[in-house]
Design a protein around this motif. Structure first.
Motif, PDB file in Angstrom:
ATOM      1  N   ALA A  79      19.418 -32.587  66.044  1.00 20.61           N
ATOM      2  CA  ALA A  79      18.680 -31.438  65.513  1.00 20.61           C
ATOM      3  C   ALA A  79      19.266 -30.117  66.001  1.00 20.61           C
ATOM      4  O   ALA A  79      19.292 -29.129  65.260  1.00 20.61           O
ATOM      5  N   LEU A  80      19.742 -30.084  67.242  1.00 20.13           N
ATOM      6  CA  LEU A  80      20.351 -28.864  67.770  1.00 20.13           C
ATOM      7  C   LEU A  80      21.639 -28.540  67.022  1.00 20.13           C
ATOM      8  O   LEU A  80      21.892 -27.385  66.665  1.00 20.13           O
ATOM      9  N   SER A  81      22.439 -29.561  66.745  1.00 22.13           N
ATOM     10  CA  SER A  81      23.686 -29.357  65.992  1.00 22.13           C
ATOM     11  C   SER A  81      23.417 -28.850  64.584  1.00 22.13           C
ATOM     12  O   SER A  81      24.243 -28.137  64.006  1.00 22.13           O
ATOM     13  N   ALA A  82      22.255 -29.227  64.017  1.00 26.06           N
ATOM     14  CA  ALA A  82      21.900 -28.816  62.654  1.00 26.06           C
ATOM     15  C   ALA A  82      21.185 -27.466  62.627  1.00 26.06           C
ATOM     16  O   ALA A  82      20.719 -27.046  61.569  1.00 26.06           O
ATOM     17  N   GLY A  83      21.088 -26.803  63.781  1.00 28.23           N
ATOM     18  CA  GLY A  83      20.476 -25.475  63.814  1.00 28.23           C
ATOM     19  C   GLY A  83      19.007 -25.455  64.166  1.00 28.23           C
ATOM     20  O   GLY A  83      18.333 -24.436  63.976  1.00 28.23           O
ATOM     21  N   GLY A  84      18.490 -26.562  64.693  1.00 28.49           N
ATOM     22  CA  GLY A  84      17.080 -26.618  65.037  1.00 28.49           C
ATOM     23  C   GLY A  84      16.772 -25.944  66.363  1.00 28.49           C
ATOM     24  O   GLY A  84      17.683 -25.627  67.141  1.00 28.49           O
ATOM     25  N   PRO A  85      15.485 -25.736  66.660  1.00 27.11           N
ATOM     26  CA  PRO A  85      15.081 -25.068  67.897  1.00 27.11           C
ATOM     27  C   PRO A  85      15.056 -26.039  69.073  1.00 27.11           C
ATOM     28  O   PRO A  85      14.937 -27.254  68.901  1.00 27.11           O
ATOM     29  N   LEU A  86      15.147 -25.495  70.274  1.00 22.30           N
ATOM     30  CA  LEU A  86      14.898 -26.282  71.473  1.00 22.30           C
ATOM     31  C   LEU A  86      13.397 -26.313  71.726  1.00 22.30           C
ATOM     32  O   LEU A  86      12.733 -25.278  71.698  1.00 22.30           O
ATOM     33  N   LEU A  87      12.850 -27.509  71.970  1.00 17.75           N
ATOM     34  CA  LEU A  87      11.429 -27.677  72.253  1.00 17.75           C
ATOM     35  C   LEU A  87      11.260 -28.163  73.688  1.00 17.75           C
ATOM     36  O   LEU A  87      11.845 -29.178  74.073  1.00 17.75           O
TER      37      LEU A  87
ATOM     38  N   PRO B 142      10.607 -33.271  71.085  1.00 21.24           N
ATOM     39  CA  PRO B 142      11.205 -32.361  72.060  1.00 21.24           C
ATOM     40  C   PRO B 142      12.426 -32.957  72.761  1.00 21.24           C
ATOM     41  O   PRO B 142      13.417 -32.260  72.988  1.00 21.24           O
ATOM     42  N   THR B 143      12.378 -34.259  73.071  1.00 20.13           N
ATOM     43  CA  THR B 143      13.554 -34.902  73.676  1.00 20.13           C
ATOM     44  C   THR B 143      14.739 -34.839  72.728  1.00 20.13           C
ATOM     45  O   THR B 143      15.863 -34.542  73.131  1.00 20.13           O
ATOM     46  N   GLY B 144      14.509 -35.089  71.440  1.00 22.32           N
ATOM     47  CA  GLY B 144      15.584 -35.080  70.451  1.00 22.32           C
ATOM     48  C   GLY B 144      16.007 -33.699  70.012  1.00 22.32           C
ATOM     49  O   GLY B 144      16.994 -33.554  69.280  1.00 22.32           O
ATOM     50  N   SER B 145      15.291 -32.663  70.456  1.00 18.08           N
ATOM     51  CA  SER B 145      15.662 -31.311  70.024  1.00 18.08           C
ATOM     52  C   SER B 145      17.005 -30.865  70.604  1.00 18.08           C
ATOM     53  O   SER B 145      17.599 -29.902  70.118  1.00 18.08           O
ATOM     54  N   THR B 146      17.504 -31.550  71.644  1.00 18.94           N
ATOM     55  CA  THR B 146      18.822 -31.235  72.191  1.00 18.94           C
ATOM     56  C   THR B 146      19.909 -32.154  71.633  1.00 18.94           C
ATOM     57  O   THR B 146      21.044 -32.114  72.102  1.00 18.94           O
ATOM     58  N   ALA B 147      19.566 -32.966  70.634  1.00 19.05           N
ATOM     59  CA  ALA B 147      20.527 -33.912  70.061  1.00 19.05           C
ATOM     60  C   ALA B 147      20.977 -33.440  68.677  1.00 19.05           C
ATOM     61  O   ALA B 147      21.364 -32.285  68.506  1.00 19.05           O
TER      62      ALA B 147
ATOM     63  N   TYR C  15      13.542 -28.529  83.647  1.00 17.66           N
ATOM     64  CA  TYR C  15      14.131 -28.665  82.309  1.00 17.66           C
ATOM     65  C   TYR C  15      15.126 -27.549  82.040  1.00 17.66           C
ATOM     66  O   TYR C  15      16.178 -27.766  81.433  1.00 17.66           O
ATOM     67  N   PHE C  16      14.832 -26.354  82.538  1.00 13.87           N
ATOM     68  CA  PHE C  16      15.714 -25.213  82.281  1.00 13.87           C
ATOM     69  C   PHE C  16      17.018 -25.333  83.063  1.00 13.87           C
ATOM     70  O   PHE C  16      18.070 -24.901  82.588  1.00 13.87           O
ATOM     71  N   ASP C  17      16.960 -25.934  84.251  1.00 19.80           N
ATOM     72  CA  ASP C  17      18.201 -26.211  84.984  1.00 19.80           C
ATOM     73  C   ASP C  17      19.097 -27.137  84.167  1.00 19.80           C
ATOM     74  O   ASP C  17      20.310 -26.964  84.099  1.00 19.80           O
ATOM     75  N   THR C  18      18.466 -28.145  83.547  1.00 18.61           N
ATOM     76  CA  THR C  18      19.230 -29.087  82.713  1.00 18.61           C
ATOM     77  C   THR C  18      19.875 -28.367  81.534  1.00 18.61           C
ATOM     78  O   THR C  18      21.057 -28.582  81.231  1.00 18.61           O
ATOM     79  N   LEU C  19      19.120 -27.503  80.856  1.00 12.21           N
ATOM     80  CA  LEU C  19      19.678 -26.766  79.725  1.00 12.21           C
ATOM     81  C   LEU C  19      20.848 -25.885  80.150  1.00 12.21           C
ATOM     82  O   LEU C  19      21.897 -25.857  79.486  1.00 12.21           O
ATOM     83  N   ARG C  20      20.685 -25.184  81.257  1.00 11.27           N
ATOM     84  CA  ARG C  20      21.774 -24.308  81.708  1.00 11.27           C
ATOM     85  C   ARG C  20      23.044 -25.104  81.995  1.00 11.27           C
ATOM     86  O   ARG C  20      24.141 -24.697  81.624  1.00 11.27           O
ATOM     87  N   LYS C  21      22.866 -26.244  82.645  1.00 12.40           N
ATOM     88  CA  LYS C  21      24.030 -27.045  83.027  1.00 12.40           C
ATOM     89  C   LYS C  21      24.683 -27.698  81.819  1.00 12.40           C
ATOM     90  O   LYS C  21      25.905 -27.637  81.649  1.00 12.40           O
ATOM     91  N   LYS C  22      23.887 -28.314  80.974  1.00 10.53           N
ATOM     92  CA  LYS C  22      24.451 -29.100  79.876  1.00 10.53           C
ATOM     93  C   LYS C  22      24.925 -28.243  78.714  1.00 10.53           C
ATOM     94  O   LYS C  22      25.864 -28.611  78.010  1.00 10.53           O
ATOM     95  N   LEU C  23      24.280 -27.090  78.507  1.00  8.26           N
ATOM     96  CA  LEU C  23      24.670 -26.217  77.409  1.00  8.26           C
ATOM     97  C   LEU C  23      25.571 -25.067  77.870  1.00  8.26           C
ATOM     98  O   LEU C  23      25.946 -24.210  77.073  1.00  8.26           O
ATOM     99  N   HIS C  24      25.900 -25.075  79.160  1.00  9.40           N
ATOM    100  CA  HIS C  24      26.839 -24.089  79.727  1.00  9.40           C
ATOM    101  C   HIS C  24      26.361 -22.662  79.527  1.00  9.40           C
ATOM    102  O   HIS C  24      27.146 -21.768  79.213  1.00  9.40           O
ATOM    103  N   TRP C  25      25.063 -22.434  79.720  1.00 13.43           N
ATOM    104  CA  TRP C  25      24.543 -21.088  79.675  1.00 13.43           C
ATOM    105  C   TRP C  25      25.022 -20.303  80.892  1.00 13.43           C
ATOM    106  O   TRP C  25      25.261 -20.855  81.954  1.00 13.43           O
ATOM    107  N   ASN C  26      25.128 -18.992  80.711  1.00 11.32           N
ATOM    108  CA  ASN C  26      25.489 -18.075  81.807  1.00 11.32           C
ATOM    109  C   ASN C  26      26.920 -18.260  82.300  1.00 11.32           C
ATOM    110  O   ASN C  26      27.277 -17.776  83.366  1.00 11.32           O
TER     111      ASN C  26
ATOM    112  N   LEU D 120      26.989 -36.051  78.608  1.00 13.18           N
ATOM    113  CA  LEU D 120      25.992 -34.979  78.605  1.00 13.18           C
ATOM    114  C   LEU D 120      24.834 -35.253  79.555  1.00 13.18           C
ATOM    115  O   LEU D 120      24.586 -34.505  80.478  1.00 13.18           O
ATOM    116  N   GLY D 121      24.104 -36.314  79.331  1.00 14.07           N
ATOM    117  CA  GLY D 121      23.054 -36.684  80.253  1.00 14.07           C
ATOM    118  C   GLY D 121      21.865 -35.747  80.302  1.00 14.07           C
ATOM    119  O   GLY D 121      21.500 -35.259  81.364  1.00 14.07           O
TER     120      GLY D 121
END
Length: 298
Positions: free
Chosen positions: A198-206, A191-196, A283-294, A105-106
């Motif tokens: 916590a995200l799997s448990a339904g938490g928000p992205l910070l 906020p760093t852990g919000s993509t770990a 940060y948003f580039d990272t989210l798009r790439k790692k979470l496969h948005w769009n 993931l990275g």
């Protein structure tokens, strides 16, 4: 190029077992990057455990404290777990970190291993974005005494036992009662852990610039027990009310077999982790790439 970092520590993945060497491919990668840094004019040292695991003895091997006190930069080769481990330890020294992603993931090791040369060369010359991340300091208090403490960059997690039913947890923020959660556990995420987890448990992205923690129940018995975001200067306390074999984990540093009445207390650390990213990083580039948005949409 005007070199901005002269003494550079190289930190790589290592085996958990002290007697196990890393795979040859990992050793070759560390050796290749060390040679590249040397060619750029850097004085290269290896973290002790990296040197031991790879057997690369042509470079000085330093402990974390010496790296923090004497090195200008740490280049971390691996996945986010490798970065979390060294980031927690170097935060107190203010040592900047660059991550080369050898994992999958990275989210925080964001330079691809393939073709890292051009990007890393530019960053050594000063072409980078700086990104400071908050760190948590957690303690387990038992009858007024601290029985375990650790730093966490991702999250502090209180979990039920492997074969036990759900636990009941009393949650307080700055001494004010919030709720008793009956659930499989609860996550306090940066906020760093919000993509770990916590995200799997339904938490928000910070976003990393938001000074906040996310409190995320894990499989709560009552669906109205929702994630909540709180300001990070607060103190969060989680008390074990009922349930067997609960455990507390601080970025995977764990204390098992919590007792009823134990309190897990989480505060913001005075230290912050310094990440360096390539110029133009978002940060948003990272989210798009790692979470496969769009992907797959119109």
């Amino acid at each position: 190029m005007s070199l901005q970092f002269h003494r550079v520590a190289l930190v790589g993945k290592y085996q958990d077992s002290a007697s196990s060497a890393v795979p040859d491919s990992t050793r070759e990668i560390i050796a290749e990057i060390a040679g590249f840094l040397t060619a750029q004019g850097c004085q290269v040292v290896l973290a002790e455990r990296t040197a031991h695991s790879t057997g690369l003895d042509q470079y000085p091997a330093l402990d974390v404290a010496t790296i923090g006190n004497e090195c200008d930069l740490a280049v971390v080769v691996g996945g986010d777990g490798t970065m979390l481990g060294i980031g927690r330890q170097l935060a107190r020294y203010g040592t900047p970190l660059i991550g080369i992603n050898q994992g999958r993931l990275g989210f925080i090791t964001d330079i691809p291993l393939e073709g890292y040369h051009e990007t890393l060369s530019a960053m050594l010359g000063g072409a980078f974005e700086e990104d400071h991340r908050s760190l948590m300091h957690g303690k387990v208090m038992r009858e007024g005494e601290c029985v375990f403490e650790a730093f966490a960059m991702n999250d502090v997690v209180v979990n039920r036992g492997a074969v036990a039913s759900m636990v009941e947890l009393r949650v307080e923020v700055n001494g004010h009662f919030v709720a008793n959660h009956r659930a499989d556990g609860i996550i306090v995420a940066t906020p760093t852990g919000s993509t770990a987890y916590a995200l799997s448990a339904g938490g928000p992205l910070l976003h990393p610039l938001v000074p906040a923690w996310a409190l995320v129940p894990i499989a709560p018995h009552t669906l109205s027990n929702r994630p909540i975001v709180v300001a990070d200067p607060v103190e969060i306390a989680i008390e074990i009310v009922s349930g067997k074999d609960a455990s507390a984990s601080f970025d995977m540093q764990s204390l098992a077999s919590l007792h009823h009445g134990d309190r897990i207390v989480v505060r913001r650390s005075e230290f912050r982790v310094r990440f360096l990213h390539p110029t133009g990083w978002s940060y948003f580039d990272t989210l798009r790439k790692k979470l496969h948005w769009n992907e797959g949409g119109v």
